[in-house]
Design an enzyme around this catalytic site. Structure first.
Site, PDB file in Angstrom:
ATOM      1  N   LYS A  95       0.878  -1.167   0.000  1.00 15.53           N
ATOM      2  CA  LYS A  95       0.000   0.000   0.000  1.00 15.53           C
ATOM      3  C   LYS A  95       0.913   1.213   0.000  1.00 15.53           C
ATOM      4  O   LYS A  95       1.609   1.483   0.983  1.00 15.53           O
ATOM      5  CB  LYS A  95      -0.920   0.007   1.225  1.00 15.53           C
ATOM      6  CG  LYS A  95      -1.842   1.218   1.256  1.00 15.53           C
ATOM      7  CD  LYS A  95      -2.671   1.284   2.514  1.00 15.53           C
ATOM      8  CE  LYS A  95      -3.399   2.630   2.583  1.00 15.53           C
ATOM      9  NZ  LYS A  95      -4.067   2.830   3.877  1.00 15.53           N
ATOM     10  N   GLY A 183     -11.326   7.825   6.177  1.00 20.50           N
ATOM     11  CA  GLY A 183     -12.416   8.730   6.517  1.00 20.50           C
ATOM     12  C   GLY A 183     -13.769   8.087   6.711  1.00 20.50           C
ATOM     13  O   GLY A 183     -14.691   8.732   7.212  1.00 20.50           O
TER      14      GLY A 183
END
EC number: 2.8.1.10
Lengths: 256, 80
Positions: A95, A183
């Site tokens: 990632k 988020g």
């Protein structure tokens, strides 16, 4: 089934391992979430305190580990981190995250694209964390990234899909899986991301910082499944005016 | 001339390496797995940087610690 590179996932909920109060709680929450891809970070080992020793329990649980490059401030550092991760876990999956700004943790698009090019050329399976920028996502796809990971809102903020308009564009245009990352603060927001057609979501803080992370892991699992099912069933169009669902015969006027 | 280091003179030939900013004194002739073992670091879950370069695990056994070497050990931690 979701396929990224050559790997198939039956769960479209990916999870992070940070912010849990204990390793045991983290493991149980991840297990109950059904997540099959789990992110981890790296740091210099503190020789006095040793490591967290969370690796072996996670490996035993059967999840696939996705190391991240968190802490890298530029492409060079991110490439270095990816090479470290490959040595550590014997995996080419990474990632890619480069966020030099500590306040909002906004990913640096220029350094991310540069690092993605280098890492793809080196044979890494690159999943870049980026702002919800449709143009950047296309560029990352063109250099060979296996998926894109646009943010919903700042990392750990629980603000939800602030970037929804742009996520829709990315999902519409992408030819690689789109994983909405960062988020997502509530299961309903994960459902919404999946309804929009996201291929997966990555959730960490919302589960880890909840009062009951194990229960919240289960909630996210069903929320993601519901959103996926709704996407496949096809949402109806949004209209600006009413559209009747019952016949308006006007019979009251006829009889009175 | 032999390059072999006997058990008796190994302790007399001391070298200094840095491991994550800590000074460590070693007998010369120690290889990388030996260094990690000495520091109680589980070799299976770490990556090693030697003098600024990632040292692949495939080369650990053949790599001997040299005086002045700078090692950095990295481990996995929880993260998102």
């Amino acid at each position: 089934m979701l396929t990224i590179a050559d790997h198939q996932f039956s769960s479209r909920l990916f999870t992070g391992t940070g912010k849990f109060s204990t390793s045991a709680l983290m493991l149980e929450a991840i297990t109950c979430s059904g997540s099959e891809l789990v992110t981890m970070a790296m740091k210099r080992l503190d020789l006095k305190t040793g490591s967290d020793d969370i690796l072996q329990p996670l490996l035993s649980s059967g999840v696939k580990l996705l190391p991240n490059t968190s802490g890298a401030r530029n492409a060079k550092e991110a490439v270095f981190a990816a090479e470290l991760a490959r040595e550590m876990l014997d995996t080419s999956w990474i990632k890619l995250e480069i966020h030099p700004d500590p306040k909002y943790l906004m990913p640096d698009p220029i350094e991310t694209l540069e690092a993605a090019k280098i890492l793809c050329d080196k044979g890494f399976i690159v999943l870049p964390y980026v702002h919800a920028d449709p143009v950047l996502c296309r560029r990352l796809e063109e250099v060979g990234c296996a998926a894109v990971m646009p943010l919903g809102s700042p990392i750990g903020s629980n603000q939800g899909l602030v970037t929804e308009t742009f996520l829709k564009m990315i999902i519409e245009q992408a030819r690689v899986p789109v994983i909405v990352d960062a988020g997502i603060g509530a299961p309903s927001q994960a459902t919404r991301a999946m309804e929009l057609g996201a291929d997966a979501v990555l959730v960490n803080t919302a589960i880890a910082s909840s009062r009951d992370p194990v229960a919240m892991g289960r909630c996210f699992a069903s929320a993601v499944q519901t959103g996926r099912d709704a996407y496949l069933a096809g949402l109806g169009h949004v209209n600006s005016v009413a559209s009747q669902t019952s016949p308006l015969t006007g019979f009251l006027n006829d009889t009175m | 001339m032999s390059h072999k280091i006997s058990a008796s003179n190994r302790s007399e030939t001391s070298i200094k390496v840095m491991l994550n900013d800590e000074q460590i004194f070693l007998s010369s002739g120690l290889n990388v797995p030996g260094l990690l073992q000495l520091q109680n670091i589980a070799a299976s879950s770490v990556a090693l940087v030697r003098n600024g370069q990632v040292l692949p695990k495939s080369r650990w056994k053949e790599t001997l610690c040299r005086d002045g070497d700078q090692f950095e050990v990295f481990a996995l931690v929880a993260g998102g």
